[in-house]
Design an enzyme around this catalytic site. Sequence first.
Site, short mmCIF file in Angstrom:
data_model
loop_
_atom_site.label_atom_id
_atom_site.label_comp_id
_atom_site.label_asym_id
_atom_site.label_seq_id
_atom_site.Cartn_x
_atom_site.Cartn_y
_atom_site.Cartn_z
N ASP A 142 45.82 44.00 31.21
CA ASP A 142 45.72 43.71 32.64
C ASP A 142 46.45 44.73 33.48
OD1 ASP A 142 46.70 40.73 34.45
OD2 ASP A 142 45.80 42.62 35.10
C1 GLC Z 1 45.25 41.80 38.28
C2 GLC Z 1 44.98 40.56 37.79
C3 GLC Z 1 43.76 40.58 36.83
C4 GLC Z 1 42.71 41.40 37.60
C5 GLC Z 1 43.41 42.86 37.42
C6 GLC Z 1 42.47 43.85 38.12
O1 GLC Z 1 46.69 41.99 38.39
O2 GLC Z 1 45.84 39.87 36.90
O3 GLC Z 1 43.14 39.30 36.81
O4 GLC Z 1 41.51 41.28 36.79
O5 GLC Z 1 44.52 42.89 37.88
O6 GLC Z 1 42.56 43.82 39.68
#
Ligand code: GLC
Length: 756
Positions: free
Chosen positions: A231
């Site tokens: 993430d």
């Molecule tokens: C965010 C989210 C994730 C997302 C990623 C990119 O913090 O937790 O679900 O795909 O970052 O934006």
Amino acid sequence: MTQKIKDLLKKMTVEEKAEICSGASRWRTHSIDRLEIPEIMMADGPHGLRKEPKEKESASMGESVEAICFPTASALACSWDRDLMSRMGEALGEESQTEDVNILLGPGVNIKRSPLCGRNFEYFSEDPLLASELAANYVKGVQSMGVGTSLKHFAANNQEHRRLTVDAQIDERTLREIYLSAFEKVVKEAQPWTVMCAYNQVNGTHASENKYLLTDVLKEEWGHEGFVVSDWGAVNYRDKGIAAGLELEMPSSHGDGKKAIVEAVENGSLSEESLDRAAERMLKIIFKAVENDRDDLNYSKDEHHQLAREIAADSMVLLKNEESILPLAEDEKLGVVGSFAKKPRFQGGGSSNINPYQVDNAYAELEKYTDQKLAYAEGYSLESDEDDVKLIAKAKELAEKVDKVIIFAGLPDRYESEGYDRDTLEIPPNQNRLIEEVAEVNKNAIVVLSNGSPITMPWLNNVKGVLEGYLTGQAGGGAAADILFGHVNPSGKLAETFPQKLSDNPSYLFFPGEKDKVEYREGIFVGYRYYDSKEIEPLFPFGYGLSYTDFEYSDLKIKKNEITDQETLNLSLKVKNTGDIYGKEIIQLYVSDPESTVIKPEKELKEFAKVELEPGQEKIVEFELAKRAFAYYNTEIDDWYVESGEYDILVGASSRDIRLKETVRVESTVELPYEYTINTNVGDILADPEAEEVFNELLSEYLEGTDLFEMLGGRKSEMMEAMLKYMPLRALVMFSEGAVNRKQVEEIVEKLNNNL
Ligand code: GLC
């Protein structure tokens, strides 16, 4: 591994392998021009394409290109419709291809442990089977268009509170049965190109460097073939991540991650084989993306908008329809109250937020269906929770003049979002007040709700209709109008329980935990698994939803009344539309194990189907139940195990509306390993006929013909039986007054282990 990738790996330097495992920007991987390895791009999801224009990618969460905003997962889940999920996935795949996005970052399958989680709007259900079936079809749909997905957030990301540091402490059985099993089914059935690791820790180790999760379970046990992406900002130690099975760090760490990998390989703390394995998985997906690149897709935004409207309508849940106040008639004098009618809340806040190319509002869509002037009153402010007496007065004035009043209410953006959790189930007090006041002046009140997760409804007894829309996407206004005027017969059913009050929820005492520790002490008792086992009356139960028609269930047949855990149970039932309009019905199949010797929920969802029926039409619905439908995760053998015994098959219209029941006997073919010790209870031995026989033979050797009961006073009194049942073998010395000594007890134990 293809020969091409093998050859490339041989040519790549450590630096280049480390680079391919490190994001180049917010959304792209590095290209290695020397070796003609291209970059690939990923973008959010899950319910629409959130692609930032290339020139704006560096900014954090900047504006994104126009796209179709579909209903969010908590709405989609109420459709219980596998095909619909697949069709939505295809549409998202088309849009991603058109925008040159190679991987769409979704779906999110985290289980709804607490209704307070700020991102519950992005997740499907409190039940892992429902979540996994819908997510698997979403993944298949997107990937059928040559675009990858990212199943997220692996694992146990069930709260926003301290999400980057909190340690989710979960016992193994709960982890397996509840928090991993949605991921398991999607990986095994749909092979998402990527899996996104969660921010949080799981049992003391960051998900981004959790070898048990990322390698032992995900890769080795489940056979995931793609790569794991962090993430955004979830990496703790980059070299540990590579070793644990985290292939890609996102977003760019501006060289830090790459440097950490190279240094670790150079100093020997990270093997180059580990890096090769990671780079290989990256290359596999990069070239898969290249091979699947298409420029022949020109989708129609209007068609996707219509699909979004169809999906929203099939996801909405009719919760109350007293005196059949719905559907509305074109000639009725209607009033519309509530800001949401003109300024709809149709999606959630954070990384999933889409820039919709068109947004329907319910008021305008309702106007198209009625041949009367449609009165409107704002009713409440969205910016404040305070009552606005003027707005309420105007709404009441309107309500007095119409036949029926439709009140649009729910949760404003500020109440729930990625990044923070809710602290109440209430909707804004000014909306509750408005509903109460309007319903007082007009009994024919209908409430249409927009909320990403469960809410309380203090006015429920004072209104005649409630339609739960959740977050319906850009076409939700039209979908609501379709249902309210009966152009679509509502067919959605809740994918999560709406509790009467927050403290009824099983996680209530332990959510969101203390500082950076949250213990999932409710274990497997999540959602209806808890409420049904504890017989707690919910506001609305899991699987509940009304229709404008009625359905009759009959003739449940199971092909065999006895199977082994290696066989499949085939069963069928009939469902009939007994009303006079077309409708769709969601049939739910639960399994209950009343004889279980291990702790289990009262019932668990193991299959479901959605069928469409013309008036009077009857269909046969067939299901197959395999081993996992009867199994629990046995931590003694670290595997799924089916205990021999009778299981109840419950078929229902909701978890609380079981219409048909049959019982089947399942024989286990797995012998659980068992070691007898001096602390084995005599009762456990006597409960196993084979062990009892061996035990009594052994005893008679030492007791010269008298059996245990004779030795114990010669009578099978209840008290004696009870004492025996919980008596460890070592106590035989005392009970036999020395007729059996400790050494002999140890001999008995050894012979039991040798003979059984
Ligand atoms: C965010 C989210 C994730 C997302 C990623 C990119 O913090 O937790 O679900 O795909 O970052 O934006």
